[in-house]
Design a protein around this motif. Structure first.
Motif: not given
Length: 263
Positions: A233-254
């Motif tokens: 859970a801690g790993v994933m919470a930290g992962n979400v803060q990474a540039n690539d995670a935010q880019e990947g989530i945004s790309a999927f939604l867009d």
């Protein structure tokens, strides 16, 4: 790397995939001290190479790896210090593979026995030609495969591991796939295509995400269930803060392809 190391191990990189090839077929690519030191040097260098996102571990000739160099071991029968250093160096290399912040795929053609089987088991993924064979045959020569047992027992069930360790018998690639020692057994002519298609697929992901995921995978395996969930859970919470995670989530939604920065 020294000239001798470069002779024992070849390294080639292309499109984010680095292929490490054991290159001592006349000695069945055995894990001599020199071979182990060469491999360790390569893994150390690759660990800090930002261009490499996936590693393929291959071998020259018709034997993937026959394990330790028994001739070298016999020459040093009188030296407990050498034998200990040899097995410690081998253990270091196997842990380097597990701890490498890049996925490692074993490309297995031919036989992988003893520490060679350990090498396959230590890799994150493994693809073998259908003619490949695997064994931990130390029991046949009075030297139980105790260090290969570590990687083997973490990849297959206990009873499958004990069967291999106690009988020392060869198993074919289909059986190895069934047991979970390898991911896929394929026709010989499809081996490279399968391995490098898999490597290319992985190399197309965020290198930062792969590094986080591989480390977390092995760490959580050794934890009790509640600790594993707390940790991840801690790993994933930290992962979400990474540039690539935010880019990947945004790309999927867009509904567009992501552009990775590997950070």
């Amino acid at each position: 790397m020294t000239m001798a190391s470069e002779t024992l191990v070849r390294v080639r990189s292309e499109n984010g995939v680095t292929t490490i090839t054991l290159n001592h077929p006349e000695r069945r690519n055995s894990l001599s001290m020199a071979m182990l030191e060469a491999l360790s040097d390569v893994f150390t260098r690759i660990a800090g190479d930002d261009e490499t996102r996936v590693v393929v571990l291959a071998a020259a000739g018709n034997v993937f790896c026959a394990g330790h160099d028994l001739r070298e071991m016999r020459e040093q029968f009188g030296s407990h210090d050498f034998q200990l250093r040899l097995f410690q160096q081998c253990s270091k290399v196997m842990q380097q593979i597990v701890n490498l912040p890049k996925p490692v795929i074993a490309r297995v053609a031919g036989v992988a026995t003893a520490a060679g089987c350990q090498l396959v088991a230590s890799c994150d993924l493994a693809v073998a030609e259908q003619g490949a064979r695997f064994a931990t045959p130390g029991v046949n020569i009075g030297l139980f495969c105790s260090t290969p047992m570590v990687a083997l027992s973490r990849n297959v069930t206990r009873k499958h591991a004990m069967e291999m360790l106690l009988t020392g018998e060869l198993i074919d690639a289909a059986r190895a796939e069934q047991m979970g020692l390898i991911n896929r057994a394929v026709e010989a002519e499809a081996l490279d295509e399968t391995v490098y298609r898999m490597a290319a697929t992985i190399a197309g992901k965020s290198g930062h995400t792969l590094r986080i995921g591989k480390e977390a995978f092995y760490r959580q395996l050794e934890m009790p269930l509640d600790q594993a969930y707390d940790y991840t859970a801690g790993v994933m919470a930290g992962n979400v803060q990474a540039n690539d995670a935010q880019e990947g989530i945004s790309a999927f939604l867009d509904k567009r392809d992501p552009t990775w920065k590997h950070e």
